[in-house]
Design an enzyme around this catalytic site. Structure first.
Site, PDB file in Angstrom:
ATOM      1  N   HIS A   1       0.939  -1.061   0.005  1.00 45.04           N
ATOM      2  CA  HIS A   1       0.189  -0.254  -0.078  1.00 45.04           C
ATOM      3  C   HIS A   1       0.830   1.392   0.090  1.00 45.04           C
ATOM      4  CE1 HIS A   1      -3.530   2.466   1.325  1.00 45.04           C
ATOM      5  NE2 HIS A   1      -2.494   3.302   1.851  1.00 45.04           N
ATOM      6  N   GLU A   2       1.811   1.342   0.885  1.00 46.04           N
ATOM      7  CA  GLU A   2       2.529   2.608   1.073  1.00 46.04           C
ATOM      8  C   GLU A   2       3.485   2.768  -0.276  1.00 46.04           C
ATOM      9  OE1 GLU A   2       1.809   4.782   2.917  1.00 46.04           O
ATOM     10  OE2 GLU A   2       0.498   3.420   4.378  1.00 46.04           O
TER      11      GLU A   2
ATOM     12  N   HIS B   1       1.611   4.854  -2.814  1.00 40.97           N
ATOM     13  CA  HIS B   1       1.771   6.151  -2.833  1.00 40.97           C
ATOM     14  C   HIS B   1       3.474   6.692  -3.160  1.00 40.97           C
ATOM     15  CE1 HIS B   1      -1.624   6.784  -0.277  1.00 40.97           C
ATOM     16  NE2 HIS B   1      -1.287   6.173   0.875  1.00 40.97           N
TER      17      HIS B   1
ATOM     18  N   HIS C   1       3.489   6.796  -6.620  1.00 41.23           N
ATOM     19  CA  HIS C   1       2.733   8.045  -7.150  1.00 41.23           C
ATOM     20  C   HIS C   1       3.371   9.334  -7.172  1.00 41.23           C
ATOM     21  CE1 HIS C   1      -1.567   9.997  -7.003  1.00 41.23           C
ATOM     22  NE2 HIS C   1      -1.177  10.182  -8.226  1.00 41.23           N
TER      23      HIS C   1
HETATM   24 ZN   LIG Z   1      -2.530   5.261   2.236  1.00 43.97          ZN
END
Ligand SMILES: [Zn+2]
Length: 699
Positions: free
Chosen positions: A480-481, A484, A487
């Site tokens: 998940h992290e 980011h 991104h």
């Molecule tokens: Zn998050």
């Protein structure tokens, strides 16, 4: 220090652009005492730059006004990025004190710029004449965003209202800082001290050793200290056989910052909610939520309420079914005569695990040896990014660290340098709870910068020499992290305002959650899930068990999340008049959960009000719904990847080109349509959350 004549004043290392690769922060060159002077220098410099723009005798042009503002305040931005990342990841009393002092001053500094009439007049002149400016699409959007941001920040208010607004903002800066500092203090102080090894029956050796060390570090040698994660549920509750101890841990967790001491957040919350509602009213909105949501992809409180209303009843119904299964198990094991009891919140994790073992013949203890931290990182997270996007990573041990546990990696795309990724995995007292990504340097063409980003997690650090074995949740969080992080890393925009994760809050959790799908993708799993001792791959039977158990306990997961989300909305959809009447924070919480139909005692909210940092100190006020809102896109995106053959470079490239690299340079939902070829649909979300079954309407 004696005055030695004519020695030049030393340059504050925080105020200069770092000479290190990618302008990576010089963590070894500054001290805590350097921050305050650096903030002073940064604010003075930034203010002077803004004054030059506002007082420019030349007629406003896009370059001398909008681009000039994009270029201004660099020193302050740099100091702030380093400072606020450290107060999150490695704080101390000195930094806490500086944060409490500087937060209201930064708020006033920003207000002075946002509410500067001369500056806004220039922006407005440009915006009104935008058709004649001949701007490219990204520049036109920049002008539009500046205009919206000024208006939302209060640029059109009367002088008296501007003064009032500035006061509210300063109060909020103080209050939210205090909230966060109370949460950290209370989370540390509420750790549960256990006298005997026997009480820890069920915990694995690693966790027992870590608890012994934690106790020793706090001066309780020979005892055991169970430290708390920031959520309501605590990992030890899954394993501990001792019901009384589970209950103690649960109560310590939910009572954080709610104990009537100096660090009680109830009065802080009441003030935050009231000031936010008053501020919204001043700006012309019925509530803080209405103000926040206007600038999101959801747009309105009605849209958010509609989604939550649709999800809550089937989620609670699922949770009740799960509870019934557990109750059966309790009754069977204990029998009425042997102290059978009614399932309580502190029993949930333990009995869910028991049912999972029984139904799927699967338990965390079987899985963990295959999830060794470094293998998950390099052979899992990095590997998936390599297969999809052509990324490769070289560890840069030469770069300085703010804590010995962090690791830095230079990132390459097809061999071409892309940026730096900092990995900070372990829990410590100086770090706030949860997991998050942050940026030290934002990519932008304007400055020619590439990204320097970091991921922070709260994995309990095992005792020295022990392997770091992760739970499935922790593995998922790492993917998940890193979503980011990518991104930020892939950002390919002209202006810093649009860089990487600078997108609406209910869109930012989309690329991160979309990256989670690779954690259990067979080819990725096979590549990283290897036994830490033998190197043997995870047996296929175990992989299949994990797959078939994927929807297990979703009722709980969805309900605890929705309960927190509904709480966040309830607090922030209050009008100023309603907020002023709140005298009992705990009663309001109870009532709000009941009204939303999520007051199911065995499944408490994932965060209760007094330690709900997303809502009261992080940037997620009225925005905690963002996770499920973006999960609609996530589930729809998972389907897209599957339709196209999954883990393939061409799929990754398409996703990166059309979405990940664009940051906020294009309207979020336009990006989505451009990537997907159509609007998102909700079906895949309902399917994966197990919410498709009809629910009987309660009267
Ligand atoms: Zn998050």
């Amino acid at each position: 220090m004696p005055a030695t004549a004519a020695a030049p004043a030393p340059v504050n290392p925080l105020t200069v652009l770092s000479p290190l690769p990618y302008h990576y922060p010089q963590f070894d060159k500054f001290k805590d005492e350097d921050f305050m002077p650096a903030f002073e220098i940064g604010m003075k410099e930034g203010r002077a730059e803004i004054d030059r723009i506002a007082n420019n005798p030349e007629a406003p042009s896009f370059d001398n006004t909008i681009v000039a503002m994009e270029r201004s305040g660099q020193t302050l931005a740099r100091v702030s990025a380093i400072f606020f990342n450290l107060t999150g990841a490695n704080t101390n009393d000195t930094l806490d004190k500086i944060e409490a002092d500087i937060s209201p001053r930064l708020s006033a500094y920003n207000d002075a710029i946002n509410l500067d009439p001369k500056l806004y007049a220039r922006v407005k002149t440009l915006y009104d004449g935008r058709a004649q400016l001949g701007l490219d699409a990204e520049s036109a959007r920049l002008l539009e965003r500046y205009t919206i941001n000024f208006v939302r920040a209060g640029a059109q208010l009367s002088d008296a209202d501007k003064k009032q607004l500035t006061e509210y903002n300063e109060q909020l800066a103080k209050l939210t800082t205090q909230f966060q500092q109370n949460v950290l203090k209370e989370s540390n102080d509420s750790a549960v001290l256990v006298d005997t090894r026997e009480e820890l029956d069920g915990l694995d050796e690693g966790a027992v050793a870590a608890a012994a060390e934690a106790a020793k570090a706090k001066g309780h040698e020979g005892k055991f200290l169970i430290t708390l994660q920031n959520t309501t549920g605590q990992p030890a509750e899954t394993d501990l056989k001792n019901r009384a101890l589970r209950e103690r841990i649960y109560k310590a967790s939910v009572e954080r910052a709610n104990r009537g001491n100096d660090a009680d957040n109830k009065p802080v919350v009441a003030s935050i909610v009231l000031v936010r509602a008053k501020r919204a009213e001043l700006l012309g909105y019925p509530s803080h939520a209405a103000y926040q949501l206007e600038d999101s992809t959801a747009k309105t409180t009605a849209a958010v309420n509609k989604l939550l209303d649709q999800l809550a009843p089937p989620a609670v119904a699922n949770a009740r079914r799960e509870a019934a299964d557990m109750q059966k198990l309790i009754d069977r094991q204990k029998g009425a005569q042997n102290g059978a009891f009614k399932l309580a919140a502190w029993d949930w994790a333990y009995y869910a695990e028991a049912v999972r073992k029984q139904r799927y013949n699967l338990d965390e203890a079987q899985i963990k040896p295959y999830f060794e931290l470094d293998s998950v990182l390099q052979n899992g997270v990095f590997y998936a990014a390599h297969e999809l996007y052509g990324l490769s990573f070289t560890e840069r041990s030469d770069l300085p660290k703010y804590h010995p546990d962090i690791r830095s990696f230079e990132v390459f795309k097809d061999g071409v340098p892309l940026g730096i990724f900092i990995f900070d995995p372990f829990k410590r007292d100086s770090k706030r709870g949860g997991a998050w990504m942050n940026s030290y340097i934002d990519q932008s063409e304007l400055f020619g910068y590439q990204a320097v980003v970091a991921n922070h997690l709260n994995i309990p650090k095992p005792s020295a020499g022990e392997p770091v074995l992760l739970t499935s949740d922790e593995v998922q969080t790492m993917f998940h992290e890193f979503g980011h992080a990518m991104h930020g890393l892939f950002s390919n925009v002209k202006y810093p305002l649009f860089s990487g994760t600078n997108v609406p809050r209910d869109f930012v959790e989309y690329p991160s959650q979309a990256n989670e799908m690779w954690a259990t993708w067979p080819k990725v799993l096979a590549n990283y899930a290897k036994h830490y001792k033998t190197g043997a791959p995870m047996p296929l039977s175990l992989v299949q068990k994990i797959k078939s158990a994927e929807k297990f306990n979703q009722g709980f997961g969805t309900t605890e999340y929705l309960a927190a989300t509904l709480l966040d909305q309830a607090w922030h959809q209050l009008s100023a008049e309603q907020a002023a009447k709140i005298t009992d924070v705990a009663a309001f919480e109870k009532d709000a959960l009941a009204k939303a139909g999520v007051d199911y005692a065995p499944v408490p909210p994932r965060y209760r009000t007094t330690y709900f940092s997303h809502a009261f100190s992080g940037g997620y006020s009225a925005g905690y719904y963002s996770y499920i809102w973006s999960e609609v896109l996530v589930a729809d995106t998972d389907d897209w990847f599957k339709e196209k053959g999954g883990l393939k470079r061409e799929n990754g490239d398409w996703y990166r080109e059309h979405l990940l690299s664009k940051g906020g340079s294009i309207e979020a939902m336009d990006l989505y349509r451009d990537f997907r070829g159509r609007d998102p649909v909700i079906g895949p979300l309902l399917e994966r959350r197990g919410l498709t079954a009809p629910v009987a309407k309660k009267k």
